[in-house]
Write a protein that holds these residues in place. Structure first.
Motif, PDB file in Angstrom:
ATOM      1  N   GLU A 106     -12.525   3.022  -4.193  1.00 34.28           N
ATOM      2  CA  GLU A 106     -12.522   3.410  -2.796  1.00 34.28           C
ATOM      3  C   GLU A 106     -13.398   4.640  -2.621  1.00 34.28           C
ATOM      4  N   ARG A 134      -2.898   4.395  -2.074  1.00 31.35           N
ATOM      5  CA  ARG A 134      -3.734   3.938  -0.951  1.00 31.35           C
ATOM      6  C   ARG A 134      -4.361   2.562  -1.137  1.00 31.35           C
ATOM      7  N   GLN A 135      -4.656   2.149  -2.371  1.00 28.86           N
ATOM      8  CA  GLN A 135      -5.270   0.825  -2.476  1.00 28.86           C
ATOM      9  C   GLN A 135      -4.224  -0.253  -2.269  1.00 28.86           C
ATOM     10  N   LEU A 136      -4.682  -1.431  -1.893  1.00 27.38           N
ATOM     11  CA  LEU A 136      -3.797  -2.566  -1.717  1.00 27.38           C
ATOM     12  C   LEU A 136      -3.535  -3.246  -3.059  1.00 27.38           C
ATOM     13  N   TYR A 159     -12.908  -4.872  -3.674  1.00 28.61           N
ATOM     14  CA  TYR A 159     -11.953  -5.683  -4.409  1.00 28.61           C
ATOM     15  C   TYR A 159     -12.683  -6.851  -5.054  1.00 28.61           C
ATOM     16  N   PHE A 176      -2.140  -6.763  -4.264  1.00 28.38           N
ATOM     17  CA  PHE A 176      -1.911  -8.078  -3.684  1.00 28.38           C
ATOM     18  C   PHE A 176      -1.027  -8.946  -4.568  1.00 28.38           C
ATOM     19  N   LEU A 225      -6.662 -10.881  -6.650  1.00 30.92           N
ATOM     20  CA  LEU A 225      -7.360  -9.781  -5.995  1.00 30.92           C
ATOM     21  C   LEU A 225      -7.054  -8.482  -6.711  1.00 30.92           C
ATOM     22  N   ARG A 261       0.848  -1.186   0.000  1.00 32.68           N
ATOM     23  CA  ARG A 261       0.000   0.000   0.000  1.00 32.68           C
ATOM     24  C   ARG A 261       0.883   1.236   0.000  1.00 32.68           C
ATOM     25  N   ASN A 307     -10.640   6.866  -5.440  1.00 33.88           N
ATOM     26  CA  ASN A 307      -9.703   6.118  -6.259  1.00 33.88           C
ATOM     27  C   ASN A 307     -10.469   5.051  -7.022  1.00 33.88           C
ATOM     28  N   PHE A 332      -8.197  -4.295  -7.184  1.00 33.29           N
ATOM     29  CA  PHE A 332      -8.878  -3.143  -6.596  1.00 33.29           C
ATOM     30  C   PHE A 332      -9.915  -2.586  -7.561  1.00 33.29           C
TER      31      PHE A 332
END
Lengths: 113, 114
Positions: free
Chosen positions: B48, A99-101, B35, A103, B43, A95, B56, B45
């Motif tokens: 948000e 801000r987003q994760l 997600y 993976f 996974l 992150r 985002n 995104f």
């Protein structure tokens, strides 16, 4: 764009033994956070451990610890005294400023009795 | 303290239909993220929201949309469903949009498109 790579799709460990899951990442940012999440068959993602990039000290949470090598962009998870309840899919995540994760693809951990 | 609640847990739709998924964050959390999890793409995104504003957005087509209400509850909508939209959709909440702390995840909504 940031990428996170987990090169071990599957790992197994004997109960009470220690296992290390690998994770590497690629970023041009200097300030970011790294996470290990656990997803058991129930599907709910649970945070295992978090590391701030500006901290040189490796994070530790009970039986879980990380080996954070910032220059090498490596972030491995060590599970000590493995328990049957540790069996799950483990995801490494990044992150940064966005801000987003982001993976990794995950490592399926099996704990053998 | 209640965790992140997602509804419905399971649903089956056919191609061309639309679907709305709901997420109630932990009380006091103002940021909600979505997600998509699939076996092939992992996974990814989606978007948000913070204080009813989209902060985002991931790389998904416009068929995927969302919103957040004044009580921080969030919904995501997928229109004109395709087979490839079959996935587990995870919602996560946190205190703010800019903190770097933990994201708390719900159990997900499993969408099957036939």
């Amino acid at each position: 764009a940031q990428t996170v790579t987990q090169s071990q799709p599957e790992m197994s460990v004997q109960e009470a033994e220690t296992v290390t899951l690998s994770c590497t990442y690629d970023t041009s940012e200097s300030d970011y956070y790294l996470f290990w999440y656990k997803q058991p068959p129930s599907r709910q993602m649970i945070l295992v451990i978090r590391q701030e990039a500006y901290k040189q000290q490796n994070a530790t949470e009970n039986r879980f610890s990380v080996n954070f090598q910032k220059a090498a962009k490596s972030f491995s998870l060590k599970i000590s005294d493995s328990q049957l309840g540790d069996a799950a899919m483990y995801f490494c995540a990044y992150r940064g400023s966005a801000r987003q994760l982001t993976f990794g693809s995950g490592t399926q951990l099996t704990v053998l009795p | 303290k209640a965790g992140v609640t997602q509804t419905p847990r399971y649903l089956i739709k056919t191609r061309g239909q639309q679907v709305t998924l709901s997420c109630s964050p932990i009380s006091g959390h103002r940021s909600v993220s979505w997600y998509q999890q699939t076996p092939g793409q992992g996974l990814q995104f989606l978007f948000e929201y913070f204080s009813e504003t989209q902060r985002n957005k991931g790389n998904f087509p416009g068929r995927f949309s969302g919103r957040q209400f004044s009580n921080s509850r969030s919904e995501m909508n997928v229109s004109t469903l395709e087979l490839g939209d079959s996935a587990l959709y995870l919602c996560a909440s946190s205190w703010t949009s800019s903190d770097t702390g933990e994201l708390f995840f719900g159990e997900g909504s499993r969408l099957t498109v036939l």
